[in-house]
Scaffold this motif. Structure first.
Motif, PDB file in Angstrom:
ATOM      1  N   ALA A 114      -5.090   0.212 -32.847  1.00  0.00           N
ATOM      2  CA  ALA A 114      -4.832  -0.580 -31.641  1.00  0.00           C
ATOM      3  C   ALA A 114      -3.488  -0.166 -31.020  1.00  0.00           C
ATOM      4  N   LEU A 115      -2.508   0.126 -31.858  1.00  0.00           N
ATOM      5  CA  LEU A 115      -1.221   0.611 -31.336  1.00  0.00           C
ATOM      6  C   LEU A 115      -1.392   1.959 -30.645  1.00  0.00           C
ATOM      7  N   ARG A 116      -2.154   2.848 -31.273  1.00  0.00           N
ATOM      8  CA  ARG A 116      -2.383   4.172 -30.662  1.00  0.00           C
ATOM      9  C   ARG A 116      -3.153   4.068 -29.348  1.00  0.00           C
ATOM     10  N   ASP A 117      -4.060   3.090 -29.258  1.00  0.00           N
ATOM     11  CA  ASP A 117      -4.880   2.913 -28.056  1.00  0.00           C
ATOM     12  C   ASP A 117      -4.142   2.180 -26.937  1.00  0.00           C
ATOM     13  N   LEU A 118      -2.978   1.664 -27.232  1.00  0.00           N
ATOM     14  CA  LEU A 118      -2.231   0.869 -26.253  1.00  0.00           C
ATOM     15  C   LEU A 118      -2.098   1.546 -24.894  1.00  0.00           C
ATOM     16  N   PRO A 119      -1.753   2.843 -24.813  1.00  0.00           N
ATOM     17  CA  PRO A 119      -1.611   3.473 -23.494  1.00  0.00           C
ATOM     18  C   PRO A 119      -2.912   3.534 -22.694  1.00  0.00           C
ATOM     19  N   GLU A 120      -4.054   3.378 -23.349  1.00  0.00           N
ATOM     20  CA  GLU A 120      -5.348   3.455 -22.665  1.00  0.00           C
ATOM     21  C   GLU A 120      -5.832   2.092 -22.185  1.00  0.00           C
ATOM     22  N   GLN A 121      -5.124   1.015 -22.549  1.00  0.00           N
ATOM     23  CA  GLN A 121      -5.559  -0.324 -22.172  1.00  0.00           C
ATOM     24  C   GLN A 121      -5.303  -0.591 -20.694  1.00  0.00           C
ATOM     25  N   ASP A 122      -6.159  -1.423 -20.120  1.00  0.00           N
ATOM     26  CA  ASP A 122      -5.962  -1.833 -18.731  1.00  0.00           C
ATOM     27  C   ASP A 122      -4.615  -2.517 -18.601  1.00  0.00           C
ATOM     28  N   GLY A 123      -3.899  -2.189 -17.552  1.00  0.00           N
ATOM     29  CA  GLY A 123      -2.615  -2.821 -17.308  1.00  0.00           C
ATOM     30  C   GLY A 123      -1.435  -2.170 -18.008  1.00  0.00           C
ATOM     31  N   PHE A 124      -1.695  -1.153 -18.836  1.00  0.00           N
ATOM     32  CA  PHE A 124      -0.571  -0.486 -19.509  1.00  0.00           C
ATOM     33  C   PHE A 124       0.355   0.081 -18.449  1.00  0.00           C
ATOM     34  N   SER A 126       2.138  -2.817 -18.814  1.00  0.00           N
ATOM     35  CA  SER A 126       2.530  -4.215 -18.674  1.00  0.00           C
ATOM     36  C   SER A 126       2.078  -5.090 -19.838  1.00  0.00           C
ATOM     37  N   GLY A 127       1.109  -4.651 -20.596  1.00  0.00           N
ATOM     38  CA  GLY A 127       0.604  -5.455 -21.707  1.00  0.00           C
ATOM     39  C   GLY A 127       1.567  -5.505 -22.875  1.00  0.00           C
ATOM     40  N   MET A 128       1.242  -6.330 -23.817  1.00  0.00           N
ATOM     41  CA  MET A 128       2.051  -6.473 -25.018  1.00  0.00           C
ATOM     42  C   MET A 128       1.424  -5.669 -26.146  1.00  0.00           C
ATOM     43  N   ALA A 129       2.272  -5.222 -27.051  1.00  0.00           N
ATOM     44  CA  ALA A 129       1.779  -4.540 -28.247  1.00  0.00           C
ATOM     45  C   ALA A 129       1.033  -5.551 -29.113  1.00  0.00           C
ATOM     46  N   PRO A 130       0.004  -5.105 -29.814  1.00  0.00           N
ATOM     47  CA  PRO A 130      -0.731  -6.054 -30.655  1.00  0.00           C
ATOM     48  C   PRO A 130       0.166  -6.571 -31.779  1.00  0.00           C
ATOM     49  N   PRO A 131       0.006  -7.823 -32.142  1.00  0.00           N
ATOM     50  CA  PRO A 131       0.808  -8.361 -33.245  1.00  0.00           C
ATOM     51  C   PRO A 131       0.318  -7.789 -34.572  1.00  0.00           C
ATOM     52  N   PRO A 132       1.219  -7.667 -35.541  1.00  0.00           N
ATOM     53  CA  PRO A 132       0.778  -7.165 -36.843  1.00  0.00           C
ATOM     54  C   PRO A 132      -0.130  -8.177 -37.530  1.00  0.00           C
ATOM     55  N   PRO A 133      -0.992  -7.708 -38.415  1.00  0.00           N
ATOM     56  CA  PRO A 133      -1.835  -8.634 -39.177  1.00  0.00           C
ATOM     57  C   PRO A 133      -0.952  -9.597 -39.990  1.00  0.00           C
ATOM     58  N   ASN A 134      -1.459 -10.779 -40.230  1.00  0.00           N
ATOM     59  CA  ASN A 134      -0.677 -11.815 -40.920  1.00  0.00           C
ATOM     60  C   ASN A 134      -0.115 -11.351 -42.259  1.00  0.00           C
ATOM     61  N   PHE A 135      -0.865 -10.597 -43.037  1.00  0.00           N
ATOM     62  CA  PHE A 135      -0.371 -10.181 -44.349  1.00  0.00           C
ATOM     63  C   PHE A 135       0.807  -9.209 -44.241  1.00  0.00           C
ATOM     64  N   LEU A 136       0.963  -8.564 -43.079  1.00  0.00           N
ATOM     65  CA  LEU A 136       2.070  -7.622 -42.885  1.00  0.00           C
ATOM     66  C   LEU A 136       3.374  -8.292 -42.473  1.00  0.00           C
ATOM     67  N   VAL A 137       3.296  -9.453 -41.882  1.00  0.00           N
ATOM     68  CA  VAL A 137       4.490 -10.099 -41.321  1.00  0.00           C
ATOM     69  C   VAL A 137       5.602 -10.252 -42.357  1.00  0.00           C
ATOM     70  N   PRO A 138       5.343 -10.814 -43.555  1.00  0.00           N
ATOM     71  CA  PRO A 138       6.444 -10.949 -44.510  1.00  0.00           C
ATOM     72  C   PRO A 138       6.980  -9.589 -44.984  1.00  0.00           C
ATOM     73  N   VAL A 139       6.105  -8.601 -45.096  1.00  0.00           N
ATOM     74  CA  VAL A 139       6.544  -7.266 -45.517  1.00  0.00           C
ATOM     75  C   VAL A 139       7.461  -6.666 -44.456  1.00  0.00           C
ATOM     76  N   LEU A 140       7.051  -6.738 -43.196  1.00  0.00           N
ATOM     77  CA  LEU A 140       7.852  -6.189 -42.110  1.00  0.00           C
ATOM     78  C   LEU A 140       9.158  -6.951 -41.927  1.00  0.00           C
ATOM     79  N   ASP A 141       9.131  -8.264 -42.153  1.00  0.00           N
ATOM     80  CA  ASP A 141      10.356  -9.062 -42.061  1.00  0.00           C
ATOM     81  C   ASP A 141      11.377  -8.598 -43.093  1.00  0.00           C
ATOM     82  N   ARG A 142      10.917  -8.248 -44.285  1.00  0.00           N
ATOM     83  CA  ARG A 142      11.843  -7.758 -45.321  1.00  0.00           C
ATOM     84  C   ARG A 142      12.410  -6.404 -44.956  1.00  0.00           C
ATOM     85  N   LEU A 143      11.626  -5.582 -44.267  1.00  0.00           N
ATOM     86  CA  LEU A 143      12.064  -4.234 -43.899  1.00  0.00           C
ATOM     87  C   LEU A 143      13.002  -4.241 -42.699  1.00  0.00           C
ATOM     88  N   ARG A 144      12.878  -5.214 -41.861  1.00  0.00           N
ATOM     89  CA  ARG A 144      13.666  -5.255 -40.617  1.00  0.00           C
ATOM     90  C   ARG A 144      14.989  -5.818 -40.874  1.00  0.00           C
TER      91      ARG A 144
END
Length: 144
Positions: A114-124, A126-144
């Motif tokens: 979905a991230l790779r397809d972002l430039p092909e989406q309608d409105g690009f 202007s659109g928002m990047a897709p949110p990460p899956p719920n199981f990734l949020v705590p992992v990414l929070d630790r990395l950030r």
């Protein structure tokens, strides 16, 4: 540690980029990193204030600049999860139990696509990047 370079307009991580971080890069906290990424995705730009601190300001960006900014955000989000893909495939290759379940791995692959397809989406861009899956949020929070 995270860094931001005004010269390259890019984010860097000491864990990923090691000594290849530009000299002008400013060290930022994990919280500030997330704030700056979110600001970029909402059309703001990053600059230095009079005291030398990174700040975000509303920017009147050209379409090409908005596209580049969104691609930067997308690439950063892909970079954040590269290691999970590599680890999972290594675990499969050596016959070890995987850290991610099959469903989590499939969801991670779909998120990255979905991230790779972002430039092909309608409105690009202007659109928002897709949110990460719920199981990734705590992992990414630790990395950030």
């Amino acid at each position: 540690m995270h860094f931001y370079s005004l010269t390259t307009r890019g984010f860097y991580s000491s864990d990923i980029h090691g000594d290849a971080i530009p000299e002008d890069a400013v060290q930022i906290t994990a919280e500030r990193y997330t704030e700056l990424l979110d600001s970029l995705s909402s059309g703001q730009t990053i600059m230095l204030d009079d005291d030398g601190h990174l700040v975000t300001v509303e920017a009147v960006l050209t379409d090409a600049q908005r596209r580049a900014s969104m691609r930067l955000l997308r690439d950063s989000r892909l970079d954040e999860t590269d290691w999970m893909i590599v680890r999972h495939r290594d675990e499969v290759d050596i016959g070890r139990a995987t850290t991610l379940s099959v469903d989590q791995f499939t969801t991670l692959l779909a998120y990255r696509q979905a991230l790779r397809d972002l430039p092909e989406q309608d409105g690009f861009p202007s659109g928002m990047a897709p949110p990460p899956p719920n199981f990734l949020v705590p992992v990414l929070d630790r990395l950030r």
